[in-house]
Every structure is written in C-alpha cells, then in structure tokens.
Write a protein that holds these residues in place. Structure first.
Motif, PDB file in Angstrom:
ATOM      1  N   ARG A 220     -11.122  -7.689  -8.982  1.00 55.26           N
ATOM      2  CA  ARG A 220     -11.247  -6.749  -7.876  1.00 55.26           C
ATOM      3  C   ARG A 220     -12.575  -6.941  -7.162  1.00 55.26           C
ATOM      4  O   ARG A 220     -13.576  -7.317  -7.771  1.00 55.26           O
ATOM      5  CB  ARG A 220     -11.104  -5.312  -8.373  1.00 55.26           C
ATOM      6  CG  ARG A 220      -9.821  -5.057  -9.159  1.00 55.26           C
ATOM      7  CD  ARG A 220      -9.639  -3.598  -9.504  1.00 55.26           C
ATOM      8  NE  ARG A 220      -9.282  -2.799  -8.346  1.00 55.26           N
ATOM      9  CZ  ARG A 220      -8.028  -2.676  -7.882  1.00 55.26           C
ATOM     10  NH1 ARG A 220      -7.029  -3.304  -8.475  1.00 55.26           N
ATOM     11  NH2 ARG A 220      -7.772  -1.913  -6.837  1.00 55.26           N
TER      12      ARG A 220
ATOM     13  N   MET B  82       1.761  -3.638  -4.904  1.00 57.84           N
ATOM     14  CA  MET B  82       0.636  -3.744  -3.990  1.00 57.84           C
ATOM     15  C   MET B  82       0.975  -4.565  -2.753  1.00 57.84           C
ATOM     16  O   MET B  82       0.340  -4.403  -1.711  1.00 57.84           O
ATOM     17  CB  MET B  82      -0.569  -4.324  -4.719  1.00 57.84           C
ATOM     18  CG  MET B  82      -1.122  -3.376  -5.772  1.00 57.84           C
ATOM     19  SD  MET B  82      -2.223  -4.153  -6.971  1.00 57.84           S
ATOM     20  CE  MET B  82      -3.605  -4.543  -5.931  1.00 57.84           C
TER      21      MET B  82
ATOM     22  N   THR C  44       2.401  -1.759  -0.571  1.00 59.60           N
ATOM     23  CA  THR C  44       1.534  -0.625  -0.250  1.00 59.60           C
ATOM     24  C   THR C  44       0.161  -1.034   0.260  1.00 59.60           C
ATOM     25  O   THR C  44      -0.485  -0.274   0.975  1.00 59.60           O
ATOM     26  CB  THR C  44       1.341   0.262  -1.487  1.00 59.60           C
ATOM     27  OG1 THR C  44       0.654  -0.488  -2.506  1.00 59.60           O
ATOM     28  CG2 THR C  44       2.673   0.738  -2.020  1.00 59.60           C
TER      29      THR C  44
ATOM     30  N   GLN D 254      -3.712  -2.364  -1.092  1.00 60.36           N
ATOM     31  CA  GLN D 254      -4.676  -1.622  -1.900  1.00 60.36           C
ATOM     32  C   GLN D 254      -6.037  -2.267  -1.719  1.00 60.36           C
ATOM     33  O   GLN D 254      -6.155  -3.496  -1.691  1.00 60.36           O
ATOM     34  CB  GLN D 254      -4.275  -1.629  -3.372  1.00 60.36           C
ATOM     35  CG  GLN D 254      -5.096  -0.672  -4.221  1.00 60.36           C
ATOM     36  CD  GLN D 254      -4.554  -0.566  -5.636  1.00 60.36           C
ATOM     37  OE1 GLN D 254      -5.236  -0.924  -6.588  1.00 60.36           O
ATOM     38  NE2 GLN D 254      -3.338  -0.073  -5.770  1.00 60.36           N
ATOM     39  N   GLU D 255      -7.044  -1.447  -1.602  1.00 61.33           N
ATOM     40  CA  GLU D 255      -8.378  -1.987  -1.370  1.00 61.33           C
ATOM     41  C   GLU D 255      -8.872  -2.767  -2.578  1.00 61.33           C
ATOM     42  O   GLU D 255      -8.472  -2.530  -3.705  1.00 61.33           O
ATOM     43  CB  GLU D 255      -9.356  -0.848  -1.031  1.00 61.33           C
ATOM     44  CG  GLU D 255      -9.604   0.134  -2.143  1.00 61.33           C
ATOM     45  CD  GLU D 255      -8.557   1.231  -2.235  1.00 61.33           C
ATOM     46  OE1 GLU D 255      -8.704   2.132  -3.091  1.00 61.33           O
ATOM     47  OE2 GLU D 255      -7.564   1.187  -1.469  1.00 61.33           O
TER      48      GLU D 255
ATOM     49  N   THR E 182      -3.230  -9.506  -4.127  1.00 60.33           N
ATOM     50  CA  THR E 182      -2.061  -9.081  -3.372  1.00 60.33           C
ATOM     51  C   THR E 182      -1.459 -10.236  -2.593  1.00 60.33           C
ATOM     52  O   THR E 182      -0.234 -10.387  -2.524  1.00 60.33           O
ATOM     53  CB  THR E 182      -2.439  -7.934  -2.419  1.00 60.33           C
ATOM     54  OG1 THR E 182      -3.005  -6.859  -3.180  1.00 60.33           O
ATOM     55  CG2 THR E 182      -1.231  -7.419  -1.660  1.00 60.33           C
TER      56      THR E 182
ATOM     57  N   ALA F 250       2.902   0.688 -11.010  1.00 64.72           N
ATOM     58  CA  ALA F 250       1.778   0.888 -11.922  1.00 64.72           C
ATOM     59  C   ALA F 250       2.319   1.118 -13.327  1.00 64.72           C
ATOM     60  O   ALA F 250       2.880   2.172 -13.614  1.00 64.72           O
ATOM     61  CB  ALA F 250       0.932   2.073 -11.467  1.00 64.72           C
TER      62      ALA F 250
ATOM     63  N   ARG G 295      -3.234  10.031  -9.970  1.00 67.01           N
ATOM     64  CA  ARG G 295      -3.143   9.183  -8.782  1.00 67.01           C
ATOM     65  C   ARG G 295      -1.773   8.524  -8.674  1.00 67.01           C
ATOM     66  O   ARG G 295      -1.175   8.497  -7.604  1.00 67.01           O
ATOM     67  CB  ARG G 295      -4.239   8.119  -8.819  1.00 67.01           C
ATOM     68  CG  ARG G 295      -4.221   7.194  -7.614  1.00 67.01           C
ATOM     69  CD  ARG G 295      -5.315   6.154  -7.692  1.00 67.01           C
ATOM     70  NE  ARG G 295      -5.261   5.251  -6.544  1.00 67.01           N
ATOM     71  CZ  ARG G 295      -6.039   4.187  -6.388  1.00 67.01           C
ATOM     72  NH1 ARG G 295      -6.944   3.910  -7.303  1.00 67.01           N
ATOM     73  NH2 ARG G 295      -5.929   3.421  -5.332  1.00 67.01           N
TER      74      ARG G 295
ATOM     75  N   TRP H   7       7.971   4.444  -6.134  1.00 68.52           N
ATOM     76  CA  TRP H   7       6.768   4.410  -5.315  1.00 68.52           C
ATOM     77  C   TRP H   7       7.118   3.971  -3.894  1.00 68.52           C
ATOM     78  O   TRP H   7       6.797   4.634  -2.924  1.00 68.52           O
ATOM     79  CB  TRP H   7       5.750   3.441  -5.947  1.00 68.52           C
ATOM     80  CG  TRP H   7       4.367   3.484  -5.374  1.00 68.52           C
ATOM     81  CD1 TRP H   7       4.009   3.549  -4.069  1.00 68.52           C
ATOM     82  CD2 TRP H   7       3.158   3.471  -6.138  1.00 68.52           C
ATOM     83  NE1 TRP H   7       2.645   3.560  -3.953  1.00 68.52           N
ATOM     84  CE2 TRP H   7       2.079   3.516  -5.217  1.00 68.52           C
ATOM     85  CE3 TRP H   7       2.858   3.395  -7.504  1.00 68.52           C
ATOM     86  CZ2 TRP H   7       0.755   3.497  -5.606  1.00 68.52           C
ATOM     87  CZ3 TRP H   7       1.527   3.372  -7.897  1.00 68.52           C
ATOM     88  CH2 TRP H   7       0.489   3.435  -6.957  1.00 68.52           C
TER      89      TRP H   7
END
Length: 262
Positions: A107, A155, A158, A160-161, A167, A198, A217, A259
């Motif tokens: 990350r 991901m 959606t 994701q940062e 991703t 997740a 979350r 999701w």
C-alpha cells in the motif's frame, strides 16, 4: 507427502494446482478440492513460514485420506514457475485445474510508488498468473476437465486509495480471463475469475489488526452484515472447477457479501 486420494467427490481423479495455498483462501480451496477427491499441489511462497504452513496443510489432507504435495515457487521468476508446474506434474500427474490465487500486495500513495514496487506487484499477480497457465497448457489442452480460475478483487469495482498498483493488476486479471477464455475455448479450456470482497484472512489480520474497526467499515459497504471468511468462498471455486460449471467460461463471479451489485 503423497497418499491415496479419496473417492466419491466432485473432483475425483483430477489434479489441481493452487497458488498461494499455504494459508487463507488458497488453503481453504486446496482443502475443499482434496475433500472432493482432487490431488492438490499446494503452491506457496518460498520461505520457512510459508513452507511450514504448506507442509502442515498437506499433512492434514493426507491424514484425511487425500493426496497433496507442497511446492515452493517465486511466481515472479519464470524459471521457478516452470519448475513448479513440472514438480506438480511429476508428483501428482497431469494438471486439470489451475487456481491463480497467489498475490503480492503493498500500500502507498500512487504518486509515491516506485517503478520497482509497481513492477513487482504486476510480475506476481498478473504475469505470474499467465506464466502458471502457460506452463500448464500442455496438460490443460489434453484434459477433459480443464479450467483456469483467476482471483481478482472488489477493489477493481470500487477503487480504493493507496492501492493503485494492486488494483491495476487485479483489473488486468479480468481482461486476461476474458481474452484467454475466448482463445483457449477452442482447446476446451474454461477460464473464469472470482472477484472477492473483504475476506477476513491471516493477511488481513496482519494489515488491519483492529477487527472491530474493519468489521464496521466492511459491513457498512456490504449487503450482508457479517464478515466473510475463507470457508465462505471455497464453494465458488469448487463450482468453477467441477462439471457443474462445464458450459461456463469468460465469467467473473462476485463473492463479496453484496458489496458491488451488477
């Protein structure tokens, strides 16, 4: 470690190669396949801890009457991938099922990523999946039950940062799945993907140890207000490897607790 495979399952007589199988989702898939009669190559990252975990899983499968073999390989190394498939074939027989589950992850802000970090993620996640499938191709082409199952991520849908490189690699696997399904279909090889949400695995626990915060979350985004675990997704991999999905290829199945809705 190898023993006689049990009979009476949906994967009787088949050989499955599952990458990233020393723990988590890969281990759950390997265990499920063995319970359904497949001989399973438990591929894992080289290193003392993954090797120990993989050998423990193999011992469990063998003790239950199954057939399994642990093989370490760095999927970023093409020669190691070729050796992995050769070892699986030598130890268990020609491969019928490939599950490309292994993944590298890291990350960081997209603009701070190094070229080396970007390339490593793609070498393992995307190129590694292609290399495994390519190495197994002679076996798959000759099999009456050939299938490749790639693992992608919610991901992709959606965003994701702090995970642009990961991703992007998982989005590439969707393109790889669809393109390979089109091309390999002439050889009778089915290619599908599982888009996972997740899932609470050991890896997630290491990254996010605060289970309550993650629960809040994740369940806020899901339709189902509970966490998913490796055992919750293994059945989808069984379906895709079995004759129940014999006329299905080029598809991406979401297993994410609702999701993303399509």
């Amino acid at each position: 470690m190898i023993a006689g495979t049990r009979r009476g399952g949906r994967l009787d007589g088949r050989v499955a190669l599952v990458t990233g199988a020393s723990r988590g989702i890969g281990a759950a898939v390997a265990r499920t396949y063995a319970n359904e009669g497949a001989a399973v190559a438990v591929a894992h990252e080289p290193g003392p801890e993954p090797s120990e975990q993989a050998e423990k899983l193999v011992a469990e499968i063998v003790a239950a009457g199954g057939q399994a073999l642990a093989i370490g390989a760095d999927l970023a190394d093409p020669d190691a991938v070729d050796a992995l498939v050769a070892s699986a074939r030598s130890g268990l027989g020609p491969i019928d099922v490939v599950v490309n589950n292994a993944a590298a992850s890291a990350r960081g802000p997209w603009h701070e990523l190094t070229v080396e970090q970007w390339d490593h993620i793609h070498r393992v996640n995307l190129r590694g999946s292609w290399l495994v499938a390519r190495a197994a191709y002679p076996d798959l082409r000759a099999s009456e039950h050939a299938c490749v199952i790639n693992v992608t991520s919610i991901m992709v849908a959606t965003g994701q940062e702090n995970a642009v490189h990961y991703t992007a690699s998982k989005a590439g696997l969707i393109g790889f799945t669809r393109a390979m399904a089109r091309e390999a279909g002439t050889d009778g090889i089915r290619v599908n993907a599982v888009m996972l949400g997740a899932i609470r695995t050991e890896h997630e626990t290491e990254l996010f140890p605060d289970a309550d915060a993650v629960f809040a979350r994740v369940t806020a985004a899901q339709s189902l207000k509970r966490r998913g675990f490796a055992e919750d997704v293994a059945g989808t991999f069984l379906f895709l490897a079995s004759d129940d999905s014999s006329f299905m290829t080029g598809q991406v199945l979401n297993v994410d607790g609702g999701w993303a809705h399509w």
